[in-house]
Design an enzyme around this catalytic site. Sequence first.
Site, PDB file in Angstrom:
ATOM      1  N   LYS A 162      29.369  40.268 -14.424  1.00 40.16           N
ATOM      2  CA  LYS A 162      27.988  40.117 -14.006  1.00 40.16           C
ATOM      3  C   LYS A 162      27.149  41.164 -14.741  1.00 40.16           C
ATOM      4  O   LYS A 162      27.691  42.224 -15.032  1.00 40.16           O
ATOM      5  CB  LYS A 162      27.996  40.380 -12.502  1.00 40.16           C
ATOM      6  CG  LYS A 162      26.704  40.279 -11.809  1.00 40.16           C
ATOM      7  CD  LYS A 162      26.919  40.534 -10.324  1.00 40.16           C
ATOM      8  CE  LYS A 162      25.643  40.967  -9.713  1.00 40.16           C
ATOM      9  NZ  LYS A 162      25.394  42.386  -9.746  1.00 40.16           N
ATOM     10  N   ASP A 191      32.501  36.761 -10.144  1.00 38.31           N
ATOM     11  CA  ASP A 191      31.625  37.278  -9.095  1.00 38.31           C
ATOM     12  C   ASP A 191      32.576  38.019  -8.173  1.00 38.31           C
ATOM     13  O   ASP A 191      33.398  37.398  -7.494  1.00 38.31           O
ATOM     14  CB  ASP A 191      30.939  36.133  -8.340  1.00 38.31           C
ATOM     15  CG  ASP A 191      29.980  36.687  -7.304  1.00 38.31           C
ATOM     16  OD1 ASP A 191      30.389  37.583  -6.543  1.00 38.31           O
ATOM     17  OD2 ASP A 191      28.832  36.238  -7.256  1.00 38.31           O
ATOM     18  N   HIS A 192      32.495  39.340  -8.178  1.00 42.87           N
ATOM     19  CA  HIS A 192      33.571  40.090  -7.503  1.00 42.87           C
ATOM     20  C   HIS A 192      33.621  39.841  -5.988  1.00 42.87           C
ATOM     21  O   HIS A 192      34.608  40.158  -5.345  1.00 42.87           O
ATOM     22  CB  HIS A 192      33.492  41.581  -7.845  1.00 42.87           C
ATOM     23  CG  HIS A 192      32.514  42.349  -7.014  1.00 42.87           C
ATOM     24  ND1 HIS A 192      31.185  42.425  -7.315  1.00 42.87           N
ATOM     25  CD2 HIS A 192      32.676  43.065  -5.886  1.00 42.87           C
ATOM     26  CE1 HIS A 192      30.586  43.163  -6.409  1.00 42.87           C
ATOM     27  NE2 HIS A 192      31.455  43.567  -5.531  1.00 42.87           N
ATOM     28  N   LYS A 196      37.109  39.219  -2.654  1.00 39.07           N
ATOM     29  CA  LYS A 196      37.297  39.793  -1.312  1.00 39.07           C
ATOM     30  C   LYS A 196      38.084  38.818  -0.439  1.00 39.07           C
ATOM     31  O   LYS A 196      37.734  37.650  -0.338  1.00 39.07           O
ATOM     32  CB  LYS A 196      35.938  40.093  -0.669  1.00 39.07           C
ATOM     33  CG  LYS A 196      35.121  41.139  -1.435  1.00 39.07           C
ATOM     34  CD  LYS A 196      33.827  41.461  -0.702  1.00 39.07           C
ATOM     35  CE  LYS A 196      32.868  42.268  -1.566  1.00 39.07           C
ATOM     36  NZ  LYS A 196      33.235  43.649  -1.808  1.00 39.07           N
ATOM     37  N   GLU A 230      23.399  47.473   2.442  1.00 41.85           N
ATOM     38  CA  GLU A 230      24.063  48.673   1.916  1.00 41.85           C
ATOM     39  C   GLU A 230      23.278  49.885   2.395  1.00 41.85           C
ATOM     40  O   GLU A 230      22.052  49.808   2.498  1.00 41.85           O
ATOM     41  CB  GLU A 230      24.069  48.633   0.389  1.00 41.85           C
ATOM     42  CG  GLU A 230      24.865  47.479  -0.175  1.00 41.85           C
ATOM     43  CD  GLU A 230      24.952  47.531  -1.690  1.00 41.85           C
ATOM     44  OE1 GLU A 230      25.984  47.980  -2.209  1.00 41.85           O
ATOM     45  OE2 GLU A 230      23.976  47.140  -2.348  1.00 41.85           O
ATOM     46  N   HIS A 254      26.173  37.083  -5.483  1.00 39.97           N
ATOM     47  CA  HIS A 254      26.970  37.398  -4.289  1.00 39.97           C
ATOM     48  C   HIS A 254      26.516  36.635  -3.035  1.00 39.97           C
ATOM     49  O   HIS A 254      27.323  36.026  -2.337  1.00 39.97           O
ATOM     50  CB  HIS A 254      26.934  38.898  -3.996  1.00 39.97           C
ATOM     51  CG  HIS A 254      27.338  39.741  -5.164  1.00 39.97           C
ATOM     52  ND1 HIS A 254      28.245  39.325  -6.113  1.00 39.97           N
ATOM     53  CD2 HIS A 254      26.959  40.981  -5.555  1.00 39.97           C
ATOM     54  CE1 HIS A 254      28.397  40.275  -7.014  1.00 39.97           C
ATOM     55  NE2 HIS A 254      27.627  41.281  -6.703  1.00 39.97           N
TER      56      HIS A 254
HETATM   57  C1  BG6 Z   1      27.195  44.805  -7.455  1.00 39.49           C
HETATM   58  C2  BG6 Z   1      25.755  45.242  -7.503  1.00 39.49           C
HETATM   59  O1  BG6 Z   1      27.342  43.574  -8.121  1.00 39.49           O
HETATM   60  O2  BG6 Z   1      27.606  44.671  -6.103  1.00 39.49           O
HETATM   61  C3  BG6 Z   1      25.586  46.553  -6.749  1.00 39.49           C
HETATM   62  O3  BG6 Z   1      25.344  45.412  -8.859  1.00 39.49           O
HETATM   63  C4  BG6 Z   1      26.135  46.441  -5.343  1.00 39.49           C
HETATM   64  O4  BG6 Z   1      24.213  46.931  -6.726  1.00 39.49           O
HETATM   65  C5  BG6 Z   1      27.555  45.878  -5.359  1.00 39.49           C
HETATM   66  O5  BG6 Z   1      26.123  47.736  -4.754  1.00 39.49           O
HETATM   67  C6  BG6 Z   1      28.050  45.586  -3.959  1.00 39.49           C
HETATM   68  O6  BG6 Z   1      29.411  45.284  -3.995  1.00 39.49           O
HETATM   69  P1  BG6 Z   1      30.405  45.724  -2.831  1.00 39.49           P
HETATM   70  O7  BG6 Z   1      31.718  45.145  -3.225  1.00 39.49           O
HETATM   71  O8  BG6 Z   1      30.374  47.214  -2.786  1.00 39.49           O
HETATM   72  O9  BG6 Z   1      29.858  45.124  -1.576  1.00 39.49           O
END
Ligand code: BG6
Length: 501
Positions: A162, A191-192, A196, A230, A254
Amino acid sequence: MSGSHKEPPPSCAIVIFGANGDLTKRLIVPALYNLARGGMLPERLALIGVDHNDKTSGQWRDALRDFLAQTLEKSGDKIDDKLWSAVSRSMTFLRGDFEKGETYKQLNDLLAATDKQQNLGGNVLFYMAVADRFFATIAAKLGEAGLAAQTEGGFRRLIVEKPFGHDLESARALNACLLKYLKEEQIYRIDHFLGKETVQNIMALRFANGLFEPIWNRDRIDHVQITVAENIGIEGRGNFYEKTGALRDMVPNHLFQLVAMTAMEPPVSFDAEAIRAKKAEMFKAVHPLTLGDVVRGQYDSGMVAEKPAAAYRKEANVAPDSNVETFVAMRLLIDNWRWAGVPFYLRTGKRLAARSTEIAIRFKRAPYALFRETPVEELDADWLILRVQPDESIRLRFNAKRPGPTMALESVAMEFKYKDWFQQAPAVGYETLIYDCLIGDQTLFQRADQVEAAWGVVEPVLKGWAGTAPRHFPNYAAGSEGPSAANDLLARDGRSWRTIK
Ligand code: BG6
């Protein structure tokens, strides 16, 4: 999606562009280490790191080992040399400029020699762990050097991180460039969030149980709230964030993945194409967003976890009069038989009251008041809350009779907590994604049309915002639940947000 993750993938080389970068040390290499723990690394694996700085292969390997050892130590663990040697037995660093043909010529020679020596069957996974401005160049150079062509039996795959474009036009251009040199089946867009466990489990919850699917529709569901909150700020990424903002950073990727998992129709099988087709179909049913459906916010100074936090405009590399949003909330409508009239409310932001990602499904109220003491308006509605992180759980809230002589009702909860049921192996969230790519399973990766459809949904907002400066920025205090306009968005529909906690 790979079933029980038992078979090691075929032997191969993994070429990491951005070998000295953050992603490599924080996520890719630790994920490989965790895969080694589960016996899920290829029998023969060669890692080739490409980056522009000068380094020997030994220095590259040692730096990665040190970082991994430190990270493990922080969580009270120690590096296991056997596992590390499974990851590191063949590591070569190649110094090279991503934009120069010479780099790819050298890479070609190196891959040929490594393959000959280690018998890797011509299999290569290229991992673009680099800034997005290099994506198109690297793909083109790989293509021009003949490195992207799949040989008889051997695979050539490309992982793209991304952000995939900045808007619809750039996403289309990037897709066009990748697809000029590679086939869709060779491209793995990450898309990480799909790495999860809790996100993958949404499909299991919906489709492996007879209980939920019959009530998963507009007859039973009042609305859905998806929150990705967050409490951290922008963590020194001012340069990136000023160009990106909360909408681009989190929503078409996401948050929309969470929407897709929740709202897609059941696929005919767990086959990658079947699932991806259903997701793409869902995006096509999303009603075009208008500016009135979306609220933006930016954090001011405040208190987060009892510590003072500076305003966004005071962060490093942020303009003192920046109009970039650090919060976004929206009302999304899905025009299909299942969801017509059921709003999906989405919100995400930095420096909010807590770190909390959840999908909350609010069921319709009981139709009439059977209980004289409690009129129906005062009955709590039922909620199913899929808690993605932290404290991963699934919680069902419903009404129960409080013990005692009177018929008094109270909202109670049943809860399944992942950590109570499952012994979880250490994971950084990239293990499944890398493993699936190595075995050629694209289920958890984004297809070109999905990415473009997602950008298409937010496009009117990006355009509208570009033309009008936000009023009243900053409009929420760090550590709060976001701007009051986000509450108004739901209040208009007679609803309210769940507390962020
Ligand atoms: C990333 C964003 O793709 O995802 C960040 O660029 C964000 O801004 C992060 O903090 C959130 O990922 P996770 O896995 O920490 O919820």
